[in-house]
Design a protein around this motif. Sequence first.
Motif, PDB file in Angstrom:
ATOM      1  N   ASP A   1      39.408  -3.032   3.511  1.00 41.02           N
ATOM      2  CA  ASP A   1      37.975  -3.748   3.939  1.00 41.02           C
ATOM      3  C   ASP A   1      37.568  -4.074   3.434  1.00 41.02           C
ATOM      4  O   ASP A   1      35.888  -4.144   3.254  1.00 41.02           O
TER       5      ASP A   1
ATOM      6  N   CYS B   1      39.256   2.433  12.449  1.00 40.85           N
ATOM      7  CA  CYS B   1      38.309   2.291  11.111  1.00 40.85           C
ATOM      8  C   CYS B   1      37.778   3.709  10.824  1.00 40.85           C
ATOM      9  O   CYS B   1      36.595   4.363  11.497  1.00 40.85           O
TER      10      CYS B   1
ATOM     11  N   ASN C   1      40.539   4.568   4.030  1.00 41.52           N
ATOM     12  CA  ASN C   1      39.532   3.232   3.778  1.00 41.52           C
ATOM     13  C   ASN C   1      39.141   3.110   2.427  1.00 41.52           C
ATOM     14  O   ASN C   1      37.774   4.198   2.051  1.00 41.52           O
TER      15      ASN C   1
END
Length: 277
Positions: A239, A161, A198
Amino acid sequence: MEKDFIKIETNYHTHTERCGHAEKVADEEYVLRALKHNYKILGFSDHGALKDCIHEGMRMKYEDIEEYIASINSLKEKYKDKIKIYCGFEIEYYKENDDYYRHLLEDKKMDYLILGQHCYYYPTPSSLQQYFRFKDDIEGITKYKNDLCDGIKSGYFLYVCHPDLFFNYISGTNEKIDKIIEEIVLTAIKYDLPLEINLNGYIYNREPAQKRGCLFYPSIYFFKKAKELGCNKYIFGIDAHGPNTFDKIPYEYLETFFKETKIQKEVILSELEMKRR
């Protein structure tokens, strides 16, 4: 309106109200919004409880795990003919927790874990310290890099991530930052783990970071370096901390992102194989 140059139909990075800082809505609301945007895969990966650690407002409590898994599994069944749904955690890696990650994957039957370093144990598991205590905290960023690379090597995680999270806390780049980027990227390449682009970093975190005089993620600088270093596995992460995150994809920024990084859209993965260590 979605841009023609890129189509996002997959997201393995979805939070729920259990973490304490996501929108207070039913889990099903995320599924309905994903379906509205024609997603084919939706992975729930709320901030995972850490062993022997209470972290109010940041991650779910250990006693919530069973209910979380049951809720997501019920949605899997309800919507099985419309969308693939997976149940996982976004969670930090600490070497002393190896048995816990195995427990989540093997005993709790979670589909996957994704590696998201935010905090480290300090000085004990009952207390946590943010990696980035102040702007341009190179010591904290180095510790972040070290723990992130240990997580990549561990074999427990599906992908990395926001590997460029620390861009929210730096005012510029330099040789030290370049070496940190290089170690993260080369470790991910060696252990064949995709790097996440992200999108929440742009949607919600960009303006606060810039007000602090910092850069932001997803960073064109970071991913341009990743491309130059030979990385060819990436995945989008919405996210989502609320269903409306799916409505706010920054397509104009993504157009600039791909143009400047020279990353080919074809290397953005649309599906990941669930794996065990």
